[in-house]
Design a protein around this motif. Structure first.
Motif, PDB file in Angstrom:
ATOM      1  N   MET A  18       0.891  -1.392  -0.133  1.00 51.09           N
ATOM      2  CA  MET A  18       0.004  -0.081   0.112  1.00 51.09           C
ATOM      3  C   MET A  18       0.790   1.170  -0.001  1.00 51.09           C
ATOM      4  SD  MET A  18      -2.949  -1.109   2.667  1.00 51.09           S
ATOM      5  CE  MET A  18      -3.885   0.513   2.320  1.00 51.09           C
ATOM      6  N   LEU A  19       2.101   1.370   0.646  1.00 50.28           N
ATOM      7  CA  LEU A  19       2.965   2.282   0.941  1.00 50.28           C
ATOM      8  C   LEU A  19       3.411   2.812  -0.681  1.00 50.28           C
ATOM      9  CD1 LEU A  19       4.910   1.774   4.051  1.00 50.28           C
ATOM     10  CD2 LEU A  19       3.003   3.464   3.619  1.00 50.28           C
ATOM     11  N   GLU A  20       3.504   1.829  -1.738  1.00 49.28           N
ATOM     12  CA  GLU A  20       3.967   2.057  -2.866  1.00 49.28           C
ATOM     13  C   GLU A  20       2.702   2.683  -3.861  1.00 49.28           C
ATOM     14  OE1 GLU A  20       5.463  -1.581  -4.384  1.00 49.28           O
ATOM     15  OE2 GLU A  20       7.150  -1.628  -3.233  1.00 49.28           O
ATOM     16  N   HIS A  21       1.410   2.526  -3.166  1.00 45.62           N
ATOM     17  CA  HIS A  21       0.365   3.227  -4.120  1.00 45.62           C
ATOM     18  C   HIS A  21       0.488   4.796  -3.894  1.00 45.62           C
ATOM     19  CE1 HIS A  21      -3.671   3.769  -5.765  1.00 45.62           C
ATOM     20  NE2 HIS A  21      -3.470   2.622  -6.290  1.00 45.62           N
ATOM     21  N   LYS A  22       0.472   5.378  -4.971  1.00 42.83           N
ATOM     22  CA  LYS A  22       0.526   6.902  -5.116  1.00 42.83           C
ATOM     23  C   LYS A  22      -0.813   7.742  -4.199  1.00 42.83           C
ATOM     24  CE  LYS A  22       0.868  11.078  -7.921  1.00 42.83           C
ATOM     25  NZ  LYS A  22       1.018  11.457  -9.527  1.00 42.83           N
ATOM     26  N   TYR A  23      -1.860   7.126  -4.575  1.00 45.44           N
ATOM     27  CA  TYR A  23      -3.177   7.606  -3.994  1.00 45.44           C
ATOM     28  C   TYR A  23      -2.985   7.496  -2.501  1.00 45.44           C
ATOM     29  CZ  TYR A  23      -7.592   8.293  -2.634  1.00 45.44           C
ATOM     30  OH  TYR A  23      -9.187   9.117  -1.765  1.00 45.44           O
ATOM     31  N   ARG A  56      -0.118   7.173  -0.401  1.00 46.40           N
ATOM     32  CA  ARG A  56       0.835   7.939   0.014  1.00 46.40           C
ATOM     33  C   ARG A  56       0.214   9.618   0.151  1.00 46.40           C
ATOM     34  NH1 ARG A  56       5.600   7.305  -3.631  1.00 46.40           N
ATOM     35  NH2 ARG A  56       3.860   6.949  -5.104  1.00 46.40           N
ATOM     36  N   THR A  57      -0.254   9.960  -0.925  1.00 45.73           N
ATOM     37  CA  THR A  57      -0.794  11.446  -0.895  1.00 45.73           C
ATOM     38  C   THR A  57      -1.752  11.518   0.069  1.00 45.73           C
ATOM     39  OG1 THR A  57      -0.461  11.508  -3.483  1.00 45.73           O
ATOM     40  CG2 THR A  57      -2.062  13.104  -2.256  1.00 45.73           C
ATOM     41  N   SER A  58      -2.744  10.608   0.434  1.00 44.39           N
ATOM     42  CA  SER A  58      -3.725  10.760   1.552  1.00 44.39           C
ATOM     43  C   SER A  58      -3.112  10.657   2.687  1.00 44.39           C
ATOM     44  CB  SER A  58      -4.804   9.578   1.337  1.00 44.39           C
ATOM     45  OG  SER A  58      -5.550   9.591   0.259  1.00 44.39           O
ATOM     46  N   LEU A  59      -2.051  10.062   2.837  1.00 43.10           N
ATOM     47  CA  LEU A  59      -1.518   9.718   4.239  1.00 43.10           C
ATOM     48  C   LEU A  59      -0.747  11.225   4.584  1.00 43.10           C
ATOM     49  CD1 LEU A  59      -0.766   7.890   6.595  1.00 43.10           C
ATOM     50  CD2 LEU A  59       1.423   7.350   5.328  1.00 43.10           C
ATOM     51  N   ILE A 109      -1.850  14.152   3.603  1.00 42.48           N
ATOM     52  CA  ILE A 109      -2.719  15.052   3.912  1.00 42.48           C
ATOM     53  C   ILE A 109      -3.133  14.632   5.428  1.00 42.48           C
ATOM     54  CG2 ILE A 109      -4.985  15.811   3.373  1.00 42.48           C
ATOM     55  CD1 ILE A 109      -4.637  15.130   0.394  1.00 42.48           C
ATOM     56  N   ILE A 110      -3.202  13.800   5.820  1.00 40.18           N
ATOM     57  CA  ILE A 110      -3.634  13.430   7.086  1.00 40.18           C
ATOM     58  C   ILE A 110      -2.753  13.610   8.089  1.00 40.18           C
ATOM     59  CG2 ILE A 110      -4.196  11.576   8.623  1.00 40.18           C
ATOM     60  CD1 ILE A 110      -5.579   9.878   6.324  1.00 40.18           C
ATOM     61  N   CYS A 111      -1.454  13.543   7.544  1.00 43.42           N
ATOM     62  CA  CYS A 111      -0.497  13.929   8.718  1.00 43.42           C
ATOM     63  C   CYS A 111      -0.337  15.411   8.885  1.00 43.42           C
ATOM     64  CB  CYS A 111       1.061  13.436   8.200  1.00 43.42           C
ATOM     65  SG  CYS A 111       1.031  11.602   8.328  1.00 43.42           S
ATOM     66  N   PHE A 112      -0.683  16.031   7.661  1.00 48.68           N
ATOM     67  CA  PHE A 112      -0.583  17.735   7.759  1.00 48.68           C
ATOM     68  C   PHE A 112      -1.836  18.229   8.848  1.00 48.68           C
ATOM     69  CE2 PHE A 112      -1.838  21.642   6.095  1.00 48.68           C
ATOM     70  CZ  PHE A 112      -0.976  22.341   5.886  1.00 48.68           C
ATOM     71  N   LEU A 113      -2.712  17.471   8.344  1.00 50.18           N
ATOM     72  CA  LEU A 113      -4.091  18.033   9.029  1.00 50.18           C
ATOM     73  C   LEU A 113      -3.839  17.784  10.641  1.00 50.18           C
ATOM     74  CD1 LEU A 113      -6.857  17.239   6.870  1.00 50.18           C
ATOM     75  CD2 LEU A 113      -5.858  19.273   7.198  1.00 50.18           C
ATOM     76  N   LEU A 114      -3.235  16.485  11.035  1.00 48.49           N
ATOM     77  CA  LEU A 114      -2.986  16.155  12.332  1.00 48.49           C
ATOM     78  C   LEU A 114      -2.007  17.160  13.007  1.00 48.49           C
ATOM     79  CD1 LEU A 114      -3.473  14.102  14.607  1.00 48.49           C
ATOM     80  CD2 LEU A 114      -1.662  12.664  13.660  1.00 48.49           C
ATOM     81  N   ILE A 115      -1.027  17.371  12.197  1.00 50.65           N
ATOM     82  CA  ILE A 115       0.032  18.470  12.651  1.00 50.65           C
ATOM     83  C   ILE A 115      -0.729  19.680  13.282  1.00 50.65           C
ATOM     84  CG2 ILE A 115       2.053  19.915  12.003  1.00 50.65           C
ATOM     85  CD1 ILE A 115       3.033  17.642  10.584  1.00 50.65           C
ATOM     86  N   LEU A 116      -1.602  20.345  12.127  1.00 45.39           N
ATOM     87  CA  LEU A 116      -2.476  21.674  12.466  1.00 45.39           C
ATOM     88  C   LEU A 116      -3.394  21.474  13.618  1.00 45.39           C
ATOM     89  CD1 LEU A 116      -3.358  22.617   8.769  1.00 45.39           C
ATOM     90  CD2 LEU A 116      -1.553  23.460  10.253  1.00 45.39           C
TER      91      LEU A 116
END
Length: 390
Positions: A1-6, A8-11, A13-20
């Motif tokens: 799953m980590l090799e799938h581009k979609y 990785r992009t979703s992950l 975004i989630i990490c960025f929102l979690l940081i905010l």
């Protein structure tokens, strides 16, 4: 799953929102940092503004075999002389006009009412006031509101000027090191960019530097010339507070599109209090000066036009003023220009990488022997090997 581009992009975004989200929970930790930024914002903004104005002069003096530090100090001495000249020659007149304008403020509304009464009693204009008995009252209220706004703005401006001890103390120091060590900033910023994108980062920094330099230098030259033209025109028609109104018009004209209208409001009000003919002549002076600036000086001074739509500029001014006040209005367009250059450069890099990924590797031309160790394609008959006896 980590090799799938979609994924990785979703992950990401989630990490960025979690940081905010986590940052919003510890916002109290950033209060001292915000206070420091607010304290240094005006000195840094003015230093950057002066940096782009003085850097060409410093580079010119350095090209004449003068040490860069000595060139900066020489420019400081010239500015000190100009400041003393202004203090001796122009400041007494400007100070007198400011004091007279503030002292006469209670009589401005009364003068406006008298002028409207004269217009209403004029036989040629009386028909425009028929059926509108409260027209003059409403117009006076609107103009009273405008005068109150102008007075409040001037009071705030004077209050800001009176509280810039920190700016006066820190600006020369910050500006000195910005001019002296400006060439060291680009390598430091490029050091934050991955090696793969160093070339693109360098081009992006050059584009940002060129855009800011062109914008600041040209706007200053145009507005200073505009202020001089307005002052001369106001003196010719005998407009009261000529120098004060010209000085107010210069910073207001830094605001794109809207600034020229705001600068015309106090001029027309003061002219109308004197007489309607004076207001008309003041409006003509403003119109002629604006036309000279836009149609004669701008094509000569501007090296290239800014690729910003007028509607975008107005929206930027409104948003910047709503969030950060007068500072937001002044820096909205430069910040937008920087963000636009960065976004377009990153977009070009992403598109170029996708094109490289989608492009198949070139096939070898026919007749070229395969590289040693390359297996033959399927269906190719194997060569016969002659067996030799012992």
């Amino acid at each position: 799953m980590l090799e799938h581009k979609y994924f990785r992009t979703s992950l990401a975004i989630i990490c960025f929102l979690l940081i905010l989200y986590l940052g919003s929970k510890v916002m109290f930790l950033f209060v001292p940092l915000v206070a420091i930024i607010n304290l240094l914002l005006v000195p840094m903004m003015l230093s950057g503004f002066m940096f782009y104005l003085l850097r060409p002069l410093v580079n010119f003096l350095e090209s004449k075999k003068l040490n860069r530090a000595l060139a900066i100090l020489l420019i400081y001495l010239v500015f000190a002389g100009l400041f003393i000249l202004f203090w001796v020659s122009a400041w007494p007149t400007l100070q007198t006009e400011i004091e007279n304008f503030i002292n006469n403020m209670p009589y401005l509304v009364q003068g406006l009412q008298e002028q409207f009464n004269k217009l209403r009693d004029n036989p040629a204009l009386s028909r425009f006031f028929q059926g509108e008995s409260d027209l003059t009252t409403r117009l006076t209220e609107y103009l009273n509101t405008a005068i109150t706004w102008v007075t409040t703005s001037m009071s705030n401006f004077i209050g800001v000027i009176s509280s810039i001890v920190i700016v006066i103390a820190t600006l020369p120091i910050i500006l000195y090191y910005m001019l002296k060590d400006s060439r060291k900033l680009s390598p430091i910023l490029l050091g934050l960019v991955p090696r793969k994108y160093r070339k693109e980062g360098q081009e992006m920094l050059k584009d940002i530097d060129s855009a800011l330099s062109s914008f600041i230098v040209t706007r200053v030259l145009l507005n200073v010339v505009l202020g001089i033209m307005l002052y001369i025109g106001f003196l010719i028609i005998g407009l009261p507070y000529a120098m004060l109104l010209a000085v107010i018009s210069v910073p207001l004209n830094f605001i794109p599109y809207v600034g020229s209208l705001l600068a015309a409001v106090p001029v027309i009000i003061v002219g109308f209090i004197e007489s309607p003919i004076m207001a008309l002549w003041a409006l003509i002076i403003i119109f002629v000066a604006q036309q000279i600036q836009d149609n004669v000086l701008s094509p000569i001074i501007y090296g290239k036009s800014l690729d910003v739509h007028p509607l975008t500029t107005v929206l930027l001014v409104l948003v910047g003023g709503d969030f950060f006040g007068i500072i937001g209005v002044l820096i909205a367009l430069p910040v937008y220009m920087i963000a636009k250059i960065i976004f377009l450069r990153i977009y070009e890099i992403i598109v170029a990488e996708h094109e490289e990924e989608d492009t198949p590797p070139p096939s070898p031309p026919q007749g070229t022997p395969p590289a040693p160790g390359t297996p033959p394609p399927l269906g190719t008959p194997l060569p016969l090997v002659k067996e030799e006896g012992l």
